[in-house]
Design a protein around this motif. Structure first.
Motif, short mmCIF file in Angstrom:
data_model
loop_
_atom_site.label_atom_id
_atom_site.label_comp_id
_atom_site.label_asym_id
_atom_site.label_seq_id
_atom_site.Cartn_x
_atom_site.Cartn_y
_atom_site.Cartn_z
N GLY A 14 0.88 -1.28 0.05
CA GLY A 14 0.04 -0.16 -0.05
C GLY A 14 0.94 1.23 0.06
N VAL A 15 0.36 2.20 -0.50
CA VAL A 15 1.11 3.77 -0.58
C VAL A 15 -0.04 4.66 -0.49
CG1 VAL A 15 1.01 3.81 -3.10
CG2 VAL A 15 2.59 5.03 -1.66
N THR A 16 0.19 5.69 -0.01
CA THR A 16 -0.68 7.03 0.18
C THR A 16 0.34 8.34 0.46
OG1 THR A 16 -2.68 7.82 0.88
CG2 THR A 16 -1.12 7.02 3.00
N VAL A 17 -0.14 9.39 0.25
CA VAL A 17 0.53 10.63 0.38
C VAL A 17 -0.08 11.69 1.29
CG1 VAL A 17 1.71 12.67 -0.83
CG2 VAL A 17 1.66 10.58 -1.86
N ASP A 18 0.35 12.22 2.12
CA ASP A 18 -0.50 13.32 2.67
C ASP A 18 -0.55 14.53 2.16
OD1 ASP A 18 2.00 14.49 3.73
OD2 ASP A 18 2.08 13.70 5.63
N PRO A 19 -1.16 15.52 2.97
CA PRO A 19 -1.01 16.96 2.23
C PRO A 19 0.17 17.80 2.14
CG PRO A 19 -3.01 16.74 3.73
CD PRO A 19 -2.09 15.58 3.87
N ASP A 20 1.28 17.19 2.94
CA ASP A 20 2.38 17.79 3.06
C ASP A 20 3.70 17.24 1.93
OD1 ASP A 20 1.82 19.72 4.95
OD2 ASP A 20 2.25 18.28 6.64
N GLY A 21 2.86 16.08 1.30
CA GLY A 21 3.81 15.60 0.46
C GLY A 21 4.49 14.03 0.87
N ASN A 22 4.34 13.85 2.24
CA ASN A 22 4.94 12.75 3.01
C ASN A 22 4.39 11.36 2.22
OD1 ASN A 22 6.66 14.23 4.77
ND2 ASN A 22 5.10 14.58 5.91
N ILE A 23 5.20 10.51 1.98
CA ILE A 23 4.89 9.11 1.09
C ILE A 23 4.84 8.23 2.30
CG2 ILE A 23 5.32 7.73 -0.60
CD1 ILE A 23 7.06 10.23 -1.79
N TYR A 24 3.86 7.43 2.31
CA TYR A 24 3.69 6.27 3.48
C TYR A 24 3.68 5.17 2.62
CZ TYR A 24 2.35 9.97 6.63
OH TYR A 24 2.20 11.20 7.35
N VAL A 75 5.54 0.17 7.90
CA VAL A 75 5.20 1.26 6.83
C VAL A 75 6.33 2.38 6.93
CG1 VAL A 75 3.70 3.00 6.29
CG2 VAL A 75 2.79 0.93 6.90
N GLU A 76 7.04 2.58 5.99
CA GLU A 76 8.08 3.43 5.84
C GLU A 76 7.51 4.97 5.27
OE1 GLU A 76 11.39 1.86 3.66
OE2 GLU A 76 11.33 0.07 5.13
N VAL A 77 7.94 5.76 6.03
CA VAL A 77 7.66 7.32 5.76
C VAL A 77 8.66 7.99 5.17
CG1 VAL A 77 6.26 9.47 6.50
CG2 VAL A 77 5.73 7.26 7.74
N TYR A 78 8.39 8.67 3.83
CA TYR A 78 9.51 9.49 3.24
C TYR A 78 8.91 10.77 2.89
CZ TYR A 78 11.51 4.86 2.09
OH TYR A 78 12.21 3.83 2.40
N ASN A 79 10.00 11.77 2.90
CA ASN A 79 9.42 13.02 2.70
C ASN A 79 9.25 13.27 1.35
OD1 ASN A 79 11.80 13.78 1.38
ND2 ASN A 79 12.64 15.02 3.17
N ALA A 80 8.67 14.42 0.63
CA ALA A 80 8.41 14.76 -0.95
C ALA A 80 9.37 14.74 -1.51
CB ALA A 80 7.61 16.10 -0.90
N ASP A 81 10.65 14.75 -0.93
CA ASP A 81 12.00 14.62 -1.90
C ASP A 81 12.49 12.78 -2.13
OD1 ASP A 81 11.99 17.24 -2.39
OD2 ASP A 81 13.29 17.64 -0.64
N GLY A 82 11.82 12.00 -1.17
CA GLY A 82 11.93 10.77 -1.21
C GLY A 82 13.17 10.34 -0.30
#
Length: 143
Positions: free
Chosen positions: A26-36, A45-52
């Motif tokens: 699974g994958v989703t993105v929050d309003p700040d661009g963080n990628i889960y 579940v790994e969390v990445y910032n908008a820059d990966g």
């Protein structure tokens, strides 16, 4: 099989990727661009910032098939092998499990979720429950 999540722009042109994952689901993105990203091979579940760039991981999730965010930014993670939807704060702190006991809804291999808010602002969590061949609606305010 590539161990990656591929990112595309609005016109479906390749815009980047996150590699080095182990069986991403699974994958989703929050309003700040963080990628889960649900990472079945690492049970997290790994969390990445908008820059990966990697930020943190939420562990003890056996098969994170789907991920959804509510209006408060809480994470709802389908853990198919635990027969539950695990709920965490935006910072990764565990809040509760939904469906892991008979009193909580008795899920059997849930695979997907969706959150819907009606015009009055009340929310419901919909869970696709593969083992029961059903979809269940759960009131978010009661969980």
């Amino acid at each position: 099989m590539a161990g990656s999540v591929f990112i595309y722009d609005i016109d479906l042109n390749p815009a980047g990727h996150i590699s080095g994952l182990d069986k991403p689901l699974g994958v989703t993105v929050d309003p700040d661009g963080n990628i889960y990203i649900g990472n079945s091979g690492r049970n997290n579940v790994e969390v990445y910032n908008a820059d990966g760039r990697f930020k943190y991981a939420i562990g003890n999730i056996q098969m994170p098939n789907d991920i959804e965010l509510d209006r408060s930014g809480n994470l709802y993670i389908v853990d198919s092998l635990s027969n539950a939807v695990k709920v965490y704060t935006p910072s990764g702190q565990w809040l509760r499990d939904i469906g892991d006991t008979v009193d909580n809804g008795d899920l059997n291999f849930p695979v997907a979720i969706a959150i819907h808010y009606n015009a009055q602002g009340s929310g419901e969590l919909y869970v696709a429950d593969q083992g029961h061949y059903a979809e269940k609606g759960i009131d978010l305010e009661s969980t």
